[in-house]
Design an enzyme around this catalytic site. Structure first.
Site, mmCIF file in Angstrom:
data_model
loop_
_atom_site.group_PDB
_atom_site.id
_atom_site.type_symbol
_atom_site.label_atom_id
_atom_site.label_comp_id
_atom_site.label_asym_id
_atom_site.label_seq_id
_atom_site.Cartn_x
_atom_site.Cartn_y
_atom_site.Cartn_z
ATOM 1 N N ASP A 22 0.858 -1.184 0.000
ATOM 2 C CA ASP A 22 0.000 0.000 0.000
ATOM 3 C C ASP A 22 0.900 1.241 0.000
ATOM 4 O O ASP A 22 1.842 1.318 0.788
ATOM 5 C CB ASP A 22 -0.887 -0.034 1.264
ATOM 6 N N ASN A 24 -0.590 4.558 -0.124
ATOM 7 C CA ASN A 24 -1.295 5.788 0.297
ATOM 8 C C ASN A 24 -2.027 5.653 1.624
ATOM 9 O O ASN A 24 -2.848 6.500 1.979
ATOM 10 C CB ASN A 24 -2.262 6.251 -0.806
ATOM 11 N N ASP A 26 -4.370 3.664 2.745
ATOM 12 C CA ASP A 26 -5.786 3.283 2.885
ATOM 13 C C ASP A 26 -5.955 1.814 3.281
ATOM 14 O O ASP A 26 -7.072 1.305 3.347
ATOM 15 C CB ASP A 26 -6.579 3.597 1.608
ATOM 16 N N ASP A 30 -1.711 -1.160 -3.797
ATOM 17 C CA ASP A 30 -2.031 -0.375 -4.993
ATOM 18 C C ASP A 30 -0.903 -0.429 -6.020
ATOM 19 O O ASP A 30 0.164 -0.990 -5.762
ATOM 20 C CB ASP A 30 -2.395 1.072 -4.619
ATOM 21 N N ASP A 99 -4.396 -10.768 -15.404
ATOM 22 C CA ASP A 99 -5.417 -11.788 -15.194
ATOM 23 C C ASP A 99 -6.594 -11.468 -16.112
ATOM 24 O O ASP A 99 -7.035 -10.322 -16.174
ATOM 25 C CB ASP A 99 -5.881 -11.751 -13.730
ATOM 26 N N HIS A 332 -2.990 -17.456 -4.877
ATOM 27 C CA HIS A 332 -3.918 -16.715 -4.007
ATOM 28 C C HIS A 332 -5.113 -17.556 -3.571
ATOM 29 O O HIS A 332 -5.909 -17.102 -2.758
ATOM 30 C CB HIS A 332 -4.388 -15.449 -4.734
HETATM 31 C C1 NOJ Z 1 -10.247 -18.777 -9.911
HETATM 32 C C2 NOJ Z 1 -9.564 -17.674 -9.192
HETATM 33 O O1 NOJ Z 1 -8.211 -17.975 -9.031
HETATM 34 C C3 NOJ Z 1 -10.297 -17.492 -7.878
HETATM 35 O O2 NOJ Z 1 -9.631 -16.627 -7.006
HETATM 36 C C4 NOJ Z 1 -11.683 -17.009 -8.199
HETATM 37 O O3 NOJ Z 1 -12.446 -16.952 -7.013
HETATM 38 C C5 NOJ Z 1 -12.396 -17.913 -9.186
HETATM 39 N N1 NOJ Z 1 -11.565 -18.350 -10.258
HETATM 40 C C6 NOJ Z 1 -13.567 -17.203 -9.794
HETATM 41 O O4 NOJ Z 1 -13.120 -16.176 -10.638
#
Ligand code: NOJ
Length: 558
Positions: A22, A24, A26, A30, A99, A332
């Site tokens: 981050d 700024n 918040d 970012d 993405d 993630h």
């Molecule tokens: C796969 C993504 O990696 C995940 O984070 C997301 O929740 C689902 N697809 C839906 O877009």
């Protein structure tokens, strides 16, 4: 035949923008924050950065629900900031992969807003609408986040399909105008200078027109019809079209996220001559410890090493010479690798993190590092479900504990500690200052308590750190063609404690040995006298005696 493409030698680093840096105050990461940290990634030595979504979104699923593909989430910055990021990255010779989430949009996307207005709206057919069947959902499909995959919309009295949350309606790829809109958007992003796409659940885009029931769904099911829907009838047709209209016009990197694929499917999607994608993310090793009680990933089981070896070896062997593997331990959506496959105790965290890195980075394919993996960040163990933010985790808790009463809240918390996506999403730990140097404000998701000992500053100050070990692995991949090209051969598949394999090229050979346990193991692997120790996570070599989590690689040849 291994083709000679730049992305086959590359190492990719995934940034989850919410939690990276981050700038700024918040509490949310970012674009400026990312720009500030690009020199850090340069120091690590990666070639490509994959950014999880940064587009405008109401954030029902942290940006995987996009409401405008050509606008940036205001909390992250502006298009001008993105242009600056691309330009600074390129000056540093770093490529940017975006993405692309086009199986679904947000329900707040203009297309869906139009679509739900009336049955004859020009955008109606951009989504998948169906009449109720006997007053109920059109079929039994389940959303990946729990519950039915259908939502009823009062206004036009039809259901729409959402394989994820209600706020993520699935797009109808049968519609040619929709496909053209997506290709235009992709071309527009490529004109902005980006270098590739990671495509979210891209093998779900084609649904069987008759929408047959999912035979795997029963009264006890929790989870998802994703695998049933995957690899639908026209998916290859659409990807070939996308390839000819957009991808083939550019020298870019592409990787498709594809749940429920076999290696045969993978060759269709990412074969060297497939004219679709360059790589896919398969899920098999990430589902290795799934529940035996039909609860999907909600489990606290420990994986079995022989199973892991079988999965990796199958992918290495079946794709060899035909298609290109992606190599990843976590992202993630998955728990932290060192907590899940290694040992995150103080004693063994660094050793086991290096062992896992070695095991993966000497395989054939393009490795992906998830932010914080390179410093050995760990899972979190929050005591209350209210500390979690992830829609998938919260829905599963509500469904399994409160609604279905299949799991006690205590048990469910152990599953959450093991499997929640928030394990990966806690803020990046930069230093030991407040909030780990991630923000001067209140972080959107709590920082892991261990940040005062596990952080980037500490890693950069210690030549023996996990960070420098990753750096060395990346450098070796750049220097040694055998890591890209060599033939993979597993040794002693049934060994439950040690993972050993060879990579074999015309004039050289690598032997990779990883002890996955906290015990001493004694193993003998034949080695030529001329073999040299290339890398190890211990200071000395004790030959056949493998210490806890010891991992080492020998090189023999020219
Ligand atoms: C796969 C993504 O990696 C995940 O984070 C997301 O929740 C689902 N697809 C839906 O877009």
């Amino acid at each position: 035949m291994v083709k000679n493409n730049w992305w086959q030698k590359a190492v990719v680093y995934q940034i989850y923008p919410w939690s990276f840096q981050d700038s700024n105050g918040d509490g949310v990461g970012d674009i400026h924050g990312i720009v500030q940290r690009l020199p850090y990634l340069k120091e690590l030595g990666v070639q490509v950065i994959w950014l999880s979504p940064i587009y405008q979104s109401p954030n029902d699923d942290n940006g995987y629900d996009i409401s405008d593909y050509r606008k940036i989430l205001p909390e992250f910055g502006t298009m001008a900031d993105v242009q600056e990021m691309i330009s600074v990255a390129h000056q540093l010779n770093l490529k940017i992969m975006m993405d692309l989430v086009v199986n679904h949009t947000s329900d707040e996307h203009e297309w869906f807003q139009q679509s739900r207005q009336s049955r004859d709206n020009p955008y109606r057919d951009y989504y998948i609408w169906r009449d109720p069947v006997a007053g109920h959902e059109p079929n039994n499909w389940l959303s990946d986040f729990g519950g039915s995959a259908w939502a009823f919309d009062d206004k036009t009295e039809q259901y729409y399909l959402h394989l994820f949350s209600k706020k993520q309606p699935d797009l109808n790829w049968e519609n040619q105008m929709l496909r053209q809109d997506i290709y235009d958007t992709m071309s527009w992003w490529l004109e902005q200078g980006i270098d590739g796409f990671r495509m979210d659940v891209i093998n779900l885009i084609s649904k069987q027109k008759s929408l047959p029931n999912d035979p795997n769904v029963n009264a006890d099911s929790h989870g998802s019809s994703m695998t049933f829907v995957a690899n639908g009838p026209k998916v290859h047709q659409y990807l070939q079209e996308m390839n000819s209209e957009v991808l083939s016009q550019h020298d870019i990197i592409t990787v498709g996220e594809t749940p429920g694929v076999t290696t045969t499917d993978a060759i269709q999607y990412a074969g060297f001559d497939a004219r679709e994608l360059q790589m896919i993310f398969q899920f098999e090793h990430t589902e290795i410890d799934n529940s035996q009680e039909g609860l999907g990933k909600w489990s606290d089981a420990r994986f079995n090493l022989v199973d892991l070896k079988k999965i990796f070896s199958k992918w290495q062997n079946d794709l060899a010479g035909k298609a290109w593997n992606s190599l990843y331990w976590n992202n993630h959506d998955r728990p932290r690798v060192v907590s899940r496959f290694g040992n995150d105790s103080e004693k063994y965290r660094a050793l086991s993190a290096k062992m896992l890195a070695t095991t993966l980075h000497f395989m054939q394919g393009t490795p992906y590092i998830y932010q914080g993996e390179e410093i050995g960040m760990t899972n979190v163990n929050w005591s209350s479900i209210t500390q979690y933010q992830d829609i998938d985790t919260l829905n599963a808790f509500e469904d399994l504990v409160n609604q279905q009463k299949r799991v006690t809240s205590e048990k469910m918390m152990t599953y959450v500690h093991h499997s929640s996506r928030d394990n990966a999403r806690t803020p990046m730990q930069w230093d030991s200052s407040e909030n780990a140097g991630f923000t001067k404000g209140k972080p959107w998701l709590s920082v892991n308590d261990n940040y005062s000992t596990i952080n980037v500053a500490q890693s950069l100050a210690d030549q023996q750190s996990i960070f420098y070990f990753y750096k060395k692995l990346i450098t070796l991949r750049q220097q040694m063609p055998i890591i890209t090209n060599g033939h993979y051969q597993v040794l002693d598949m049934d060994d439950e404690s040690v993972y050993a394999y060879n990579r074999i090229d015309q004039d050289s050979e690598l032997l990779i040995i990883s002890n996955f346990t906290d015990q001493i193991q004694t193993r003998h692997y034949s080695l030529k006298d001329s073999a040299n120790l290339l890398i190890s996570n211990y200071e000395d070599d004790q030959g056949d005696r493998l210490r806890p989590y010891e991992s080492k690689v020998y090189f023999e040849g020219t």
